[in-house]
Write a protein that holds these residues in place. Structure first.
Motif, PDB file in Angstrom:
ATOM      1  N   ARG A   1       2.642   6.301  -7.417  1.00 30.30           N
ATOM      2  CA  ARG A   1       2.339   5.740  -8.723  1.00 30.30           C
ATOM      3  C   ARG A   1       3.583   5.697  -9.620  1.00 30.30           C
ATOM      4  O   ARG A   1       3.788   4.751 -10.366  1.00 30.30           O
ATOM      5  CB  ARG A   1       1.225   6.549  -9.376  1.00 30.30           C
ATOM      6  N   SER A   2       4.411   6.732  -9.541  1.00 32.31           N
ATOM      7  CA  SER A   2       5.584   6.819 -10.427  1.00 32.31           C
ATOM      8  C   SER A   2       6.539   5.640 -10.222  1.00 32.31           C
ATOM      9  O   SER A   2       7.347   5.321 -11.086  1.00 32.31           O
ATOM     10  CB  SER A   2       6.331   8.126 -10.173  1.00 32.31           C
ATOM     11  N   PHE A   3       6.434   4.987  -9.086  1.00 34.01           N
ATOM     12  CA  PHE A   3       7.324   3.861  -8.768  1.00 34.01           C
ATOM     13  C   PHE A   3       7.107   2.686  -9.709  1.00 34.01           C
ATOM     14  O   PHE A   3       8.005   1.907  -9.958  1.00 34.01           O
ATOM     15  CB  PHE A   3       7.064   3.433  -7.318  1.00 34.01           C
ATOM     16  N   THR A   4       5.899   2.531 -10.217  1.00 31.48           N
ATOM     17  CA  THR A   4       5.597   1.371 -11.056  1.00 31.48           C
ATOM     18  C   THR A   4       5.348   1.755 -12.517  1.00 31.48           C
ATOM     19  O   THR A   4       4.826   0.984 -13.289  1.00 31.48           O
ATOM     20  CB  THR A   4       4.377   0.608 -10.505  1.00 31.48           C
TER      21      THR A   4
ATOM     22  N   GLY B   1      13.571  -5.392  -1.164  1.00 29.90           N
ATOM     23  CA  GLY B   1      13.325  -4.038  -1.627  1.00 29.90           C
ATOM     24  C   GLY B   1      12.953  -3.072  -0.531  1.00 29.90           C
ATOM     25  O   GLY B   1      12.387  -3.453   0.488  1.00 29.90           O
ATOM     26  N   GLU B   2      13.315  -1.834  -0.772  1.00 30.67           N
ATOM     27  CA  GLU B   2      12.879  -0.751   0.103  1.00 30.67           C
ATOM     28  C   GLU B   2      11.799   0.003  -0.666  1.00 30.67           C
ATOM     29  O   GLU B   2      11.926   0.184  -1.870  1.00 30.67           O
ATOM     30  CB  GLU B   2      14.035   0.210   0.377  1.00 30.67           C
ATOM     31  N   LEU B   3      10.777   0.424   0.031  1.00 31.79           N
ATOM     32  CA  LEU B   3       9.677   1.101  -0.652  1.00 31.79           C
ATOM     33  C   LEU B   3       9.475   2.514  -0.142  1.00 31.79           C
ATOM     34  O   LEU B   3       9.444   2.748   1.055  1.00 31.79           O
ATOM     35  CB  LEU B   3       8.373   0.339  -0.406  1.00 31.79           C
ATOM     36  N   PRO B   4       9.338   3.437  -1.079  1.00 33.88           N
ATOM     37  CA  PRO B   4       8.950   4.776  -0.638  1.00 33.88           C
ATOM     38  C   PRO B   4       7.463   4.755  -0.297  1.00 33.88           C
ATOM     39  O   PRO B   4       6.716   3.948  -0.828  1.00 33.88           O
ATOM     40  CB  PRO B   4       9.209   5.629  -1.877  1.00 33.88           C
ATOM     41  N   VAL B   5       7.081   5.613   0.596  1.00 31.20           N
ATOM     42  CA  VAL B   5       5.665   5.702   0.953  1.00 31.20           C
ATOM     43  C   VAL B   5       5.154   7.054   0.488  1.00 31.20           C
ATOM     44  O   VAL B   5       5.748   8.087   0.760  1.00 31.20           O
ATOM     45  CB  VAL B   5       5.485   5.535   2.478  1.00 31.20           C
TER      46      VAL B   5
ATOM     47  N   PRO C   1       0.818  -1.210   0.000  1.00 26.58           N
ATOM     48  CA  PRO C   1       0.000   0.000   0.000  1.00 26.58           C
ATOM     49  C   PRO C   1       0.859   1.270   0.000  1.00 26.58           C
ATOM     50  O   PRO C   1       2.035   1.213   0.331  1.00 26.58           O
ATOM     51  CB  PRO C   1      -0.771  -0.115   1.307  1.00 26.58           C
ATOM     52  N   TYR C   2       0.278   2.352  -0.397  1.00 24.86           N
ATOM     53  CA  TYR C   2       0.887   3.690  -0.311  1.00 24.86           C
ATOM     54  C   TYR C   2       2.133   3.877  -1.166  1.00 24.86           C
ATOM     55  O   TYR C   2       2.981   4.698  -0.875  1.00 24.86           O
ATOM     56  CB  TYR C   2       1.236   4.056   1.143  1.00 24.86           C
TER      57      TYR C   2
ATOM     58  N   LEU D   1      -4.477  10.456   2.535  1.00 28.61           N
ATOM     59  CA  LEU D   1      -5.807  10.210   1.993  1.00 28.61           C
ATOM     60  C   LEU D   1      -6.448   9.027   2.717  1.00 28.61           C
ATOM     61  O   LEU D   1      -7.576   9.072   3.166  1.00 28.61           O
ATOM     62  CB  LEU D   1      -5.679   9.910   0.499  1.00 28.61           C
ATOM     63  N   ARG D   2      -5.647   7.953   2.841  1.00 28.29           N
ATOM     64  CA  ARG D   2      -6.154   6.762   3.474  1.00 28.29           C
ATOM     65  C   ARG D   2      -6.508   7.019   4.947  1.00 28.29           C
ATOM     66  O   ARG D   2      -7.580   6.659   5.406  1.00 28.29           O
ATOM     67  CB  ARG D   2      -5.121   5.642   3.349  1.00 28.29           C
ATOM     68  N   SER D   3      -5.643   7.736   5.680  1.00 27.29           N
ATOM     69  CA  SER D   3      -5.976   7.970   7.086  1.00 27.29           C
ATOM     70  C   SER D   3      -7.179   8.901   7.170  1.00 27.29           C
ATOM     71  O   SER D   3      -7.978   8.785   8.075  1.00 27.29           O
ATOM     72  CB  SER D   3      -4.798   8.510   7.890  1.00 27.29           C
TER      73      SER D   3
END
Ligand SMILES: [Zn+2]
Ligand SMILES: [Zn+2]
Length: 351
Positions: free
Chosen positions: A135-138, A319-323, A131-132, A330-332
Motif C-alpha cells: 500500500r505504501s507504494f501508492t 517500472g519495477e514493482l515490489p511485491v 496485484p500484491y 494472504l492471497r495464496s
C-alpha cells in the motif's frame, strides 16, 4: 558558480516552466509569461553576477558543491554534475549556469510535455493495475517523490549506405501420392540506397542505470528546441560525464543495427537469403548535445530499491514493482482455502 533563479515580473516569486502552458508560471501569483518576456525582465534587472563560493567537500571522494540559495540564503549542496536543482529549504528552483556554458552548453532541449500531476496519475494507474503491491507504494508521500529530470544525451544523425545483393530462396513442400517434394525457387534480391537515421540517442551520464533508461528513451518523434535555461526551472538537470568521442561509436553501432534490421525486413519473405554483396557503411553526420526529459520515482521497500521511469514526452513507462509478501501470502491463503473448500465439497458430494 553563478546561480540563476527566474523571478516573476509581477511579484518577484520563483518561476517554474509549465509543460501544459509551454510558458513560465508563477505559483505564487498565478501569472504566466512567455520565454521572451522572462528573458527581457531578467536582462533589465540583471544583478551583479555574484560568484558564489563553492567548496568541494574534503572528506568525500565524490565532488560535491555547496553554495548559498539566492532566495533564502540557506546552504544548498549539489552533485558536481547537477545543472538544475532546488533549494532544500525554500524549494525555489535553482539553475547552476556554469554547468550549462562552454563545453557544457546544450545544443538542444526537449522540454517536458508531461507535468508532475500527469506523471503521478500515470504511475498510479500502472501500480494499481498490479496485484500484491504494498500500500505504501501508492501513498501520497510516495507520489510526491516523483522527480522530473533532464538527462544529458549525445544525439547523432548517421548517414548510412546500404548495398546488399544476393539470392533469396522460397521453399515449398507438397505431397503427391506417397512422395513428399520440396521445391526451391531462387529470386535475385537487392537493397541499395542511402538514408539518414536521425536523432539516435546515447545516454551521456554514468550515474543512472543505463538499461532502465534505455527502456523509455525513445525521443524519435520529439521536437528538438534550441536550448534555453527557462525549461530547466522547476526540474532537476544533470550535465554529461561521458565525453562525445566515447559515445560516437555506440551511436554508429545503433545506426548499423537499425540498417541491418531494415535490410532483414526487406527480405523477410524468403526462407533463405544468401548475400553476395553485403555492404552497410555508416558515417556520423553530426552529434548534438541534448537534454531529454524523464520522470523518475525510486522506492525503497524492505531494503531493496525499485525504480519507475516515464518518458517526459510520450508517456512511455517502465517500472519495477515490489511485491508485498503479506498480501501475496494472504492471497495464496485464500486460494488454498477455496481449493480446500472445493475438495471438501467434492468429498461431501461423493459421500
Ligand atoms: Zn508572481
Ligand atoms: Zn532557499
Amino acid at each position: 558558480m553563478s546561480l540563476l533563479n527566474y523571478k516573476c515580473p509581477s511579484c518577484g516569486a520563483s518561476i517554474n516552466y509549465d509543460p501544459n502552458l509551454d510558458k513560465g508560471a508563477c505559483d505564487y501569483c498565478g501569472n504566466v509569461f512567455t520565454l521572451e518576456e522572462l528573458e527581457d525582465y531578467a536582462k533589465n534587472n540583471e544583478k551583479e553576477e555574484k560568484d558564489i563560493k563553492t567548496s568541494p567537500e574534503e572528506d568525500n571522494q565524490e565532488e560535491i558543491l555547496s553554495y548559498s540559495c539566492d532566495n533564502c540564503g540557506a546552504e544548498v549542496v549539489s552533485n558536481a554534475t547537477t545543472s538544475a536543482t532546488f533549494c532544500y529549504y525554500c524549494h525555489s528552483p535553482v539553475i547552476l549556469t556554469k554547468q550549462l556554458q562552454g563545453d557544457f552548453k546544450p545544443d538542444y532541449i526537449v522540454p517536458f510535455a508531461i507535468d508532475k500531476k500527469k506523471a503521478q496519475e500515470t504511475f498510479l494507474n500502472w501500480a494499481k493495475s498490479k496485484p500484491y503491491v504494498p500500500r505504501s507504494f501508492t501513498e501520497a508521500s510516495q507520489l510526491e517523490k516523483i522527480t522530473g529530470m533532464y538527462l544529458p544525451y549525445w544525439m547523432g544523425d548517421a548517414k548510412t549506405h546500404v548495398n546488399v545483393q544476393g539470392i533469396g530462396t522460397k521453399t515449398s513442400v507438397y505431397t503427391r501420392g506417397d512422395t513428399e517434394y520440396t521445391e526451391y525457387r531462387d529470386y535475385p534480391i537487392t537493397a541499395h540506397g542511402d538514408f539518414t537515421i536521425e536523432k539516435i540517442p546515447e545516454l551521456a551520464f554514468t550515474q543512472i542505470d543505463r538499461d532502465l533508461v534505455k527502456s523509455v528513451d525513445d525521443f524519435s518523434n520529439a521536437e528538438l528546441r534550441d536550448f534555453n535555461m527557462l525549461y530547466l526551472s522547476g526540474f532537476f538537470s544533470e550535465r554529461y560525464d561521458i565525453e562525445k568521442e566515447k559515445a560516437e561509436k555506440s551511436i554508429i553501432d545503433q545506426a548499423k543495427n537499425y540498417a541491418q534490421n531494415f535490410v532483414k525486413g526487406q527480405f523477410s519473405g524468403y526462407d533463405n537469403v544468401k548475400k553476395d554483396v553485403d555492404e552497410i557503411n555508416t558515417e556520423l553526420e553530426k552529434v548534438s548535445y541534448v537534454l531529454l526529459p524523464t520522470w523518475v520515482l525510486t522506492y525503497n521497500y524492505l531494503g531493496k530499491n525499485y525504480v519507475y521511469m516515464l518518458n517526459g514526452v510520450n508517456g512511455m513507462a517502465y517500472g519495477e514493482l515490489p511485491v508485498d509478501q503479506k498480501k501475496l501470502a494472504l492471497r495464496s491463503g485464500i486460494i488454498f482455502l477455496i481449493i480446500l473448500a472445493l475438495l471438501l465439497l467434492g468429498g461431501k458430494f461423493i459421500w
